[in-house]
Design a protein around this motif. Structure first.
Motif, short mmCIF file in Angstrom:
data_model
loop_
_atom_site.label_atom_id
_atom_site.label_comp_id
_atom_site.label_asym_id
_atom_site.label_seq_id
_atom_site.Cartn_x
_atom_site.Cartn_y
_atom_site.Cartn_z
N ILE A 122 0.84 -1.20 0.00
CA ILE A 122 0.00 0.00 0.00
C ILE A 122 0.88 1.25 0.00
CG2 ILE A 122 -1.66 1.32 1.38
CD1 ILE A 122 -2.91 -1.45 2.12
N VAL B 65 0.30 -8.09 -7.34
CA VAL B 65 -0.56 -7.50 -8.38
C VAL B 65 -1.11 -8.60 -9.29
CG1 VAL B 65 -0.62 -5.94 -10.38
CG2 VAL B 65 0.54 -5.23 -8.29
N LEU C 284 -9.31 -3.71 -9.20
CA LEU C 284 -7.96 -4.18 -8.86
C LEU C 284 -7.40 -3.38 -7.68
CD1 LEU C 284 -6.00 -6.29 -10.00
CD2 LEU C 284 -5.03 -4.53 -11.46
N LYS C 285 -7.64 -2.09 -7.70
CA LYS C 285 -7.18 -1.24 -6.58
C LYS C 285 -7.86 -1.66 -5.28
CE LYS C 285 -8.64 3.13 -6.41
NZ LYS C 285 -9.39 3.34 -5.18
N LEU D 31 -6.31 -4.86 -3.99
CA LEU D 31 -4.96 -4.67 -3.47
C LEU D 31 -4.94 -3.91 -2.15
CD1 LEU D 31 -3.19 -3.87 -6.85
CD2 LEU D 31 -2.60 -5.76 -5.32
N THR D 32 -5.84 -2.95 -2.01
CA THR D 32 -5.80 -2.12 -0.80
C THR D 32 -6.72 -2.62 0.31
OG1 THR D 32 -7.46 -0.65 -1.75
CG2 THR D 32 -5.16 -0.02 -2.03
#
Lengths: 158, 190
Positions: free
Chosen positions: B107, B129, B179-180, B183-184
């Protein structure tokens, strides 16, 4: 520019697809909104990581291997190949769809003729049954697919 | 020799000429498959099978579009279909299982505005990713593979996926945001 508009434009900004005026408005918005600016930086970094995805070389005998398979396995042309986005284009597929549609109509007719008995037993309202009762929640009603997703899903095939 | 002339001759019986078509497109086709399937070891087998599918389908080519456009639609469809069949063999990818420190580093990395090329290529970042990418719906995963990994334009992707450019823009926008989120926030959102 508000945040909703900015969020819509960020993806195209990353791809250098915005007009000069939109770029200017978006950059001005970033100066006023740290949240949108942060989102832009994160999306830009994700794209940058993806662009560095490792590549691999094909083996040198790839072409010969495919041609050998075609010859040795006596591959016949004109196999059933489904093209992306044209599932509904072929005649055979249309016939399958027509049969499916008739089945659904017949099933629905049967259900709606007998449905009230089932619903009365279950204590449910008539309106809440119907197709969902017979088929379960279809993809349109799935909790993880909203209207937009459904439109996209359909647009993949039409 | 142009593609269309080659295809006519192959259909008429000069099947050896298909090797020219393979040589012409194999690197791009393999690259799409390799990126979409998460760099697994059997991508070359998949690519071979895709070319055999293309060969089998040649009589269906109507010469109404570019051969490459028609071919890439088969490539994309077959890649998604084969990938779905093989999903059960792929080790589940789960961001949630990553160490807290790794997630925190990721992050921080994503929020930083001055990452170096070396940091972008760092193995752990790449892995996380790629894991997140594997969680996307197939059409989202494909548009990001084509746009961000393979660097095709919106217009090219639209032709390859038989969709409008506007739809492609929307898919890319949503895919990147999803996707963000993964990931977060660990992929627990919708």
């Amino acid at each position: 520019m508000n945040c909703n508009k900015a969020q819509e434009l960020i993806s195209q900004y990353i791809d250098n697809k915005l007009s000069a005026q939109s770029v200017s408005e978006l950059q001005k918005h970033f100066e006023e909104c740290s949240k949108c600016k942060q989102d832009y930086i994160m999306l830009k970094n994700i794209k940058a990581v993806l662009s560095k995805t490792p590549k691999k070389e094909l083996s040198s005998d790839f072409t010969a291997s495919v041609m050998n398979k075609i010859k040795n396995e006596n591959v016949k042309k004109d196999d059933n190949v489904v093209m992306f986005g044209s599932f509904f284009n072929s005649f055979k597929k249309k016939m399958v769809m027509a049969a499916g549609f008739l089945f659904i109509v017949a099933s629905s007719t049967f259900f709606f003729m007998h449905g009230p008995t089932i619903n009365q037993q279950n204590g449910d309202s008539y309106a809440s049954s119907g197709m969902e009762y017979y088929f379960g929640y279809n993809s349109y009603y799935d909790s993880d697919m909203d209207d937009d997703d459904y439109e996209e899903y359909i647009s993949m095939f039409c | 020799m142009e593609d269309k002339e080659l295809i006519e001759k192959i259909i008429q019986g000069q099947e050896d000429l298909f090797s020219i078509i393979i040589d012409r497109y194999k690197n791009k086709v393999f690259s799409i498959i390799y990126s979409f399937c998460g760099q697994t070891s059997d991508c070359e087998d998949i690519a071979q099978n895709v070319f055999i599918k293309i060969f089998k389908a040649l009589p269906k080519f109507k010469f109404e579009s570019e051969f490459s456009t028609w071919m890439y639609r088969i490539v994309i469809n077959e890649t998604i279909t084969i990938s779905k069949k093989k999903k059960h063999n792929i080790v589940p990818l789960d961001i949630n299982n990553s160490e807290d420190e790794e997630k925190s580093n990721l992050i921080d990395f994503l929020k930083s505005n001055d990452n170096t090329e070396k940091e972008l290529m760092q193995k752990e970042t790449q892995k996380m990713v790629q894991e997140a990418l594997a969680k996307l719906k197939d059409n989202y995963k494909m548009v990001l593979t084509l746009r961000d990994i393979e660097d095709y334009s919106y217009e090219e992707i639209a032709q390859m996926m038989n969709a409008s450019v506007e739809n492609v823009k929307i898919w890319i926008f949503r895919a990147r945001n999803r996707l963000k989120e993964i990931l977060t926030e660990g992929g627990n959102l919708k």
